[in-house]
Structure formats: structure tokens, C-alpha cells
Design an enzyme around this catalytic site. Structure first.
Site, PDB file in Angstrom:
ATOM      1  N   ASP A  14     -28.890  75.011 -35.453  1.00  0.00           N
ATOM      2  CA  ASP A  14     -27.974  73.896 -35.229  1.00  0.00           C
ATOM      3  C   ASP A  14     -26.532  74.411 -35.157  1.00  0.00           C
ATOM      4  O   ASP A  14     -26.079  75.115 -36.061  1.00  0.00           O
ATOM      5  CB  ASP A  14     -28.078  72.882 -36.377  1.00  0.00           C
ATOM      6  CG  ASP A  14     -29.440  72.186 -36.409  1.00  0.00           C
ATOM      7  OD1 ASP A  14     -30.234  72.353 -35.458  1.00  0.00           O
ATOM      8  OD2 ASP A  14     -29.698  71.458 -37.387  1.00  0.00           O
ATOM      9  N   ASN A 188     -38.721  55.758 -37.188  1.00  0.00           N
ATOM     10  CA  ASN A 188     -37.570  54.917 -37.546  1.00  0.00           C
ATOM     11  C   ASN A 188     -37.608  53.720 -36.584  1.00  0.00           C
ATOM     12  O   ASN A 188     -38.548  53.574 -35.788  1.00  0.00           O
ATOM     13  CB  ASN A 188     -36.258  55.726 -37.495  1.00  0.00           C
ATOM     14  CG  ASN A 188     -35.916  56.211 -36.093  1.00  0.00           C
ATOM     15  OD1 ASN A 188     -36.433  55.699 -35.097  1.00  0.00           O
ATOM     16  ND2 ASN A 188     -35.054  57.209 -36.009  1.00  0.00           N
ATOM     17  N   GLY A 228     -33.575  53.739 -42.696  1.00  0.00           N
ATOM     18  CA  GLY A 228     -32.255  54.292 -43.046  1.00  0.00           C
ATOM     19  C   GLY A 228     -31.794  53.772 -44.399  1.00  0.00           C
ATOM     20  O   GLY A 228     -32.533  53.810 -45.381  1.00  0.00           O
ATOM     21  N   GLY A 231     -33.981  51.550 -46.638  1.00  0.00           N
ATOM     22  CA  GLY A 231     -35.177  52.045 -47.311  1.00  0.00           C
ATOM     23  C   GLY A 231     -36.324  52.312 -46.352  1.00  0.00           C
ATOM     24  O   GLY A 231     -36.128  52.591 -45.171  1.00  0.00           O
ATOM     25  N   ALA A 255     -31.220  65.374 -40.605  1.00  0.00           N
ATOM     26  CA  ALA A 255     -32.462  65.849 -41.244  1.00  0.00           C
ATOM     27  C   ALA A 255     -32.957  64.982 -42.391  1.00  0.00           C
ATOM     28  O   ALA A 255     -33.959  65.330 -43.029  1.00  0.00           O
ATOM     29  CB  ALA A 255     -32.341  67.303 -41.710  1.00  0.00           C
ATOM     30  N   ALA A 256     -32.290  63.847 -42.660  1.00  0.00           N
ATOM     31  CA  ALA A 256     -32.762  63.002 -43.779  1.00  0.00           C
ATOM     32  C   ALA A 256     -34.214  62.569 -43.545  1.00  0.00           C
ATOM     33  O   ALA A 256     -35.038  62.579 -44.472  1.00  0.00           O
ATOM     34  CB  ALA A 256     -31.861  61.788 -43.937  1.00  0.00           C
ATOM     35  N   GLY A 257     -34.524  62.199 -42.293  1.00  0.00           N
ATOM     36  CA  GLY A 257     -35.895  61.783 -41.974  1.00  0.00           C
ATOM     37  C   GLY A 257     -36.883  62.932 -42.133  1.00  0.00           C
ATOM     38  O   GLY A 257     -38.027  62.746 -42.551  1.00  0.00           O
ATOM     39  N   ASP A 258     -36.442  64.146 -41.810  1.00  0.00           N
ATOM     40  CA  ASP A 258     -37.318  65.321 -41.951  1.00  0.00           C
ATOM     41  C   ASP A 258     -37.592  65.601 -43.425  1.00  0.00           C
ATOM     42  O   ASP A 258     -38.725  65.920 -43.815  1.00  0.00           O
ATOM     43  CB  ASP A 258     -36.656  66.559 -41.325  1.00  0.00           C
ATOM     44  CG  ASP A 258     -36.290  66.352 -39.864  1.00  0.00           C
ATOM     45  OD1 ASP A 258     -37.008  65.602 -39.177  1.00  0.00           O
ATOM     46  OD2 ASP A 258     -35.288  66.937 -39.416  1.00  0.00           O
TER      47      ASP A 258
END
Ligand code: RIB
Length: 313
Positions: A14, A188, A228, A231, A255-258
């Protein structure tokens, strides 16, 4: 024996720049604080498995990198998180994947990915790594690899007895027959809408059950809708678990979802309840948004446990 978790997916370096506001089309804007940080949705999930799993889970990464210095940095980051990287293969025809990322003052981002080596394989290439799935409890997938490879990986993982988690990111529509190999689908809101052939839109909590039902009707056994800062909600046939987001000061949501997916897999692979797994994953994701970057933001297991203790006492 500790449970083992396979992650099949992308590895990117990145290139991150901080900006006051995300640039509009045609706009040139000044940014600051340029950094190169290990990323890629697959590798970020793998890093989360390694760090939040600690000694309780063994992660194995399957992916492709180019023959360059970025590849070495990415493999070192994962090996440092405790991952087995022996199935990260080097190709000479393409460079390692890169992602260009702008992060604004509110922690929101825009990302452009040049997949490079991440797209340089075909389903037959998975025959050489089939043994990695042997004995795996969970296998994690995302959509930065060719869809045909993801589909073959899902089938292979299932044949070898692993449960599968598909993060349908980046958002895209998928062939109808892929969902029947998915145990847990984790979209999401945008991804959920695109999979259902709808225009991307916010999904109200009241609407979640109907959206999850429509996604399950496509073939996924269970669905975790990631909303997000509102929750996440877990659905299967009989169970519905609402997990509120832990309030934190976000500096970077990259990367929060990862991180959520990696930590979710760890807790489920350890045999924890689905509601504890949702808490553990949400706590790991919450910590990650308080830190800049992708793999640089992934917490260790003891940090997640300490965070949960602090929020529950
Ligand atoms: O999900 C975040 C990731 O998306 C970044 O690390 C970037 O590499 C892109 O793959």
C-alpha cells in the site's frame, strides 16, 4: 493440535498518503506523510489470523507475488505475524500488487488497486497447493484474486472439510454457482447491494434481515452484514446476532473489514460461540481503526482480550 486456517487471496504494497479531503475527479491536491505499508485484503486477513490467533491458531497464506523487493517485505510481514508463507508463489511475468490509498482527516479512504501478480493464476494452479487445505478448520477468501480461482478454492476447501468465509470485496457481482460453496458471507452494505443487483445504498437495521435472507437465498449458509460504525449482524436460519460497533476515535479505517474477518475466523475455529466471535472480531476491527495503515494496524490477541475486558468491566 491448534486449529489451522487457510487464507487464499491478495498481497499488495500500500502506498498511503494523508490528505485533508479525498480529491475530486480532475483535482490535484497536496498530501503528506507518504508511507509504504504491507496490505492486500488477503494478506491483511492472514495477518489478523496470525496476530489475533497467537498460539491458538496457525494461519497459512496462499497467493502470488512478483519477483521484486515488495514481495520480500510482504512475506516478511506475514512470517512475522506467525503465518506459513510457503504457498505464496513468485511469478516473473507481473510485479507484486500495489494499492494507492488516500486517507482523509476523518479516517475515510479511497483505494485503487493494480493487482499485478495477484491476477496471474488460474484454477489449475491450485492443484499444487491442495494439501494446504488438509485438516483446515476455516478457509478465507476475498475478491482481489481471479473469481475462477476463488471459486475453485472454495470448492477445494469444502471438499477437504474446511468451512469457508467469503468477503465479497472489492464489490462485484458473482456467478450464481459460487455461493453454494460459502459457509459465511461477510459483505458490507455496498457489496451486499451489488451481489443482489441493486444500486448501492445504506441498509437500515430494520432492513438487514430481508437483505440477509436474499443473500442466503443465493446459496450462502450464513451472512454477516458489516455496517461500519453501526456494527455487524450475523444471520443464519435460526440465529440473529446484533453486535454494536465499539465506539473509538477512528484515524484510518483501511483494513478494518479484513481484521474483522481474520479475527472472526480465529474465534470460530477455536470453537467459541458465534456471539463471542462477533465480539472478538468487532473489538479487533475497532482497535485497527485507531491506528494508521493496513497490517500496521492489526492488533495482537492480548490487545483484543484486554480491550474486551476494559469494555465489559
Ligand atoms: O482492505 C484494505 C486493502 O484493500 C488495502 O490493504 C489494499 O491493499 C486493498 O487491497
Amino acid at each position: 493440535m491448534v486449529p489451522h486456517i487457510v487464507i487464499l487471496g491478495s498481497l499488495n504494497i500500500d502506498f498511503v498518503v494523508q490528505v485533508a479531503e479525498l480529491p475530486a475527479p480532475g483535482e490535484t491536491t497536496l498530501g503528506s506523510n507518504f508511507q509504504m505499508i504491507p496490505g492486500g485484503k488477503g494478506a491483511n486477513q492472514a495477518c489478523a489470523v496470525g496476530r489475533t490467533g497467537g498460539k491458538a491458531a496457525q494461519g497459512m497464506m496462499i497467493g502470488r507475488v512478483g519477483s521484486d523487493l515488495f514481495a520480500e517485505r510482504l512475506k516478511a510481514s506475514l512470517a512475522g505475524a506467525g503465518l506459513d508463507v510457503s504457498a505464496v508463489q513468485t511469478v516473473r511475468s507481473q510485479p507484486t500488487g500495489v494499492a494507492l490509498i488516500w486517507v482523509d482527516q476523518r479516517g475515510q479512504n479511497s483505494i485503487v488497486v493494480a493487482p499485478g501478480a495477484n491476477h496471474d493464476w488460474v484454477p489449475a494452479d491450485l492443484n499444487g497447493v491442495r494439501s494446504m487445505f488438509q485438516g483446515a478448520r476455516y478457509a478465507l477468501f476475498q475478491l482481489e484474486s481471479p473469481v475462477a480461482v476463488v471459486k475453485e478454492g472454495l470448492l477445494m476447501a469444502r471438499q477437504m472439510g474446511a468451512r469457508t468465509i467469503l468477503d465479497p470485496a472489492p464489490a462485484q457481482s458473482l456467478p450464481a454457482d459460487i455461493m453454494s460453496s460459502v459457509d459465511v458471507l461477510t459483505p458490507n452494505e455496498t457489496e451486499a447491494c451489488i451481489l443482489l443487483g441493486r444500486k448501492p445504498a445504506r441498509i437500515d437495521l430494520a432492513e438487514c434481515r430481508q437483505v440477509a435472507g436474499a443473500l442466503r437465498a443465493l446459496g450462502a449458509r450464513s451472512v454477516v452484514l458489516k455496517l461500519g460504525d453501526r456494527g455487524a449482524v450475523y444471520f443464519d436460519g435460526d440465529t440473529e446476532i446484533h453486535q454494536a460497533a465499539y465506539p473509538v476515535q477512528a484515524v484510518d479505517t483501511t483494513a478494518a473489514g479484513d481484521v474483522f474477518n481474520g479475527a472472526l475466523a480465529v474465534a470460530l475455529a477455536e470453537g467459541k460461540s458465534r456471539s463471542y466471535a462477533m465480539k472478538f472480531a468487532s473489538a479487533a476491527a475497532a482497535i485497527s481503526v485507531t491506528r494508521p495503515g493496513a497490517q500496521s494496524s492489526v492488533p495482537l490477541r492480548n490487545e483484543v482480550e484486554e480491550f474486551l475486558r476494559s469494555r465489559e468491566s
